[in-house]
Design an enzyme around this catalytic site. Sequence first.
Site, PDB file in Angstrom:
ATOM      1  N   HIS A  71      43.484  80.963   3.611  1.00 26.31           N
ATOM      2  CA  HIS A  71      42.249  81.051   2.792  1.00 26.31           C
ATOM      3  C   HIS A  71      41.971  82.343   2.198  1.00 26.31           C
ATOM      4  O   HIS A  71      41.319  82.277   1.103  1.00 26.31           O
ATOM      5  CB  HIS A  71      41.088  80.367   3.049  1.00 26.31           C
ATOM      6  CG  HIS A  71      40.217  80.900   4.119  1.00 26.31           C
ATOM      7  ND1 HIS A  71      40.424  80.772   5.673  1.00 26.31           N
ATOM      8  CD2 HIS A  71      39.348  81.898   3.896  1.00 26.31           C
ATOM      9  CE1 HIS A  71      39.613  81.631   6.108  1.00 26.31           C
ATOM     10  NE2 HIS A  71      38.884  82.226   5.160  1.00 26.31           N
ATOM     11  N   ASP A 118      45.906  77.130   8.494  1.00 23.49           N
ATOM     12  CA  ASP A 118      45.221  78.143   7.819  1.00 23.49           C
ATOM     13  C   ASP A 118      45.745  79.467   8.039  1.00 23.49           C
ATOM     14  O   ASP A 118      45.294  80.160   9.307  1.00 23.49           O
ATOM     15  CB  ASP A 118      43.812  78.067   8.061  1.00 23.49           C
ATOM     16  CG  ASP A 118      43.031  79.465   7.149  1.00 23.49           C
ATOM     17  OD1 ASP A 118      43.516  79.702   6.306  1.00 23.49           O
ATOM     18  OD2 ASP A 118      41.693  79.299   7.503  1.00 23.49           O
ATOM     19  N   GLY A 218      33.885  87.627   6.404  1.00 19.72           N
ATOM     20  CA  GLY A 218      34.523  88.496   6.548  1.00 19.72           C
ATOM     21  C   GLY A 218      35.345  89.040   7.541  1.00 19.72           C
ATOM     22  O   GLY A 218      36.100  90.045   7.643  1.00 19.72           O
ATOM     23  N   SER A 220      37.419  86.689   8.899  1.00 17.18           N
ATOM     24  CA  SER A 220      38.756  85.643   8.564  1.00 17.18           C
ATOM     25  C   SER A 220      39.727  86.380   8.591  1.00 17.18           C
ATOM     26  O   SER A 220      40.101  87.406   8.054  1.00 17.18           O
ATOM     27  CB  SER A 220      38.376  85.049   7.065  1.00 17.18           C
ATOM     28  OG  SER A 220      37.633  83.945   7.037  1.00 17.18           O
ATOM     29  N   GLY A 221      40.822  85.712   9.083  1.00 12.91           N
ATOM     30  CA  GLY A 221      42.352  86.381   8.976  1.00 12.91           C
ATOM     31  C   GLY A 221      42.358  87.306  10.191  1.00 12.91           C
ATOM     32  O   GLY A 221      43.512  87.517  10.426  1.00 12.91           O
TER      33      GLY A 221
END
Length: 268
Positions: A71, A118, A218, A220-221
């Site tokens: 995402h 994801d 912030g 994420s990932g």
Amino acid sequence: MFCLLLLMLPHLGNSVPIVQDERGAKIVGSNEAKEGEWPWQVSLRKNLEDPWKHICGGSLIHPSWILTAAHCVEGDKNDTSKYMIQLRQQNLYKDDHLVPLEKIIIHPNYTNVFEGFDLALLKLQSPVQLTKTIQTITLPEASQIFTPDMECWVTGWGDIAFGVHLPPPYTLRKVQVSLMDALTCDREYHQRSVLSAGRIIFDNMICAGETGKDSCQGDSGGALVCDVQNTWLQAGIVSWGIDCGAPHRPGVYTRVTNFVDWISQHIQ
Ligand SMILES: *[C@@H]1O[C@H](CO)[C@@H](O)[C@H](O)[C@H]1NC(C)=O
Ligand SMILES: *[C@@H]1O[C@H](CO)[C@@H](O)[C@H](O)[C@H]1NC(C)=O
């Protein structure tokens, strides 16, 4: 549905155009990371109104490859020129050395964070030089079992509370979190819930965190890592949550063991 979406948001940076929900930069219930810790942590930057703004975290899994959330890059998935990588940095934006991308590979089954899958791989234009402070994180074997008693941490420059951005000088944050399997987490998400009676947390997800200890917008990932016999292994990728650090709403992560075969096919 729209009301739900206001709360159910990917732990993403500024590219989500919903006012109170952009996931700017920090971790809830956290401490500052020390220099040299978490040497695989990277910052994914996007060329927005603010040039090369932090939108997400990521992890260095190979000198040429970053693992992040799908995402984070779905908006401009074919345009590598919109993104850059900043390798491990103590203070976001301080002495940036941005590294360009050659390729973006989103998992083919990804549609939205609530369905899972994801994850995305980002290939760097040239391999990075590993140093004492820039290192790769080891991926687990597909058969690795992660259990709630393991010591696990999540790191990032994401929000410090729901809607509260990490203030300057944007020092990397860390928080220790306990893992929770998908079924237990699914039961938690059904507590005091207006959500569907069906499954919310799928088997390709893993949860972590508790009230007041969570990843947030912030982050994420970024990597959720666990100490397995004195080696850090990446168990999860920060994906989504409802609010940040709220009761019965642990952070939801992409379960890395489900995808190590897909990842190794691409980075060989
Ligand atoms: C992105 O690239 C893929 C494969 O090269 C192509 O099939 C797809 O149509 C492209 N999408 C956009 C939005 O350009
Ligand atoms: C995507 O999902 C389909 C259908 O469930 C499955 O057959 C396929 O293996 C999946 N693709 C990957 C790369 O995992």
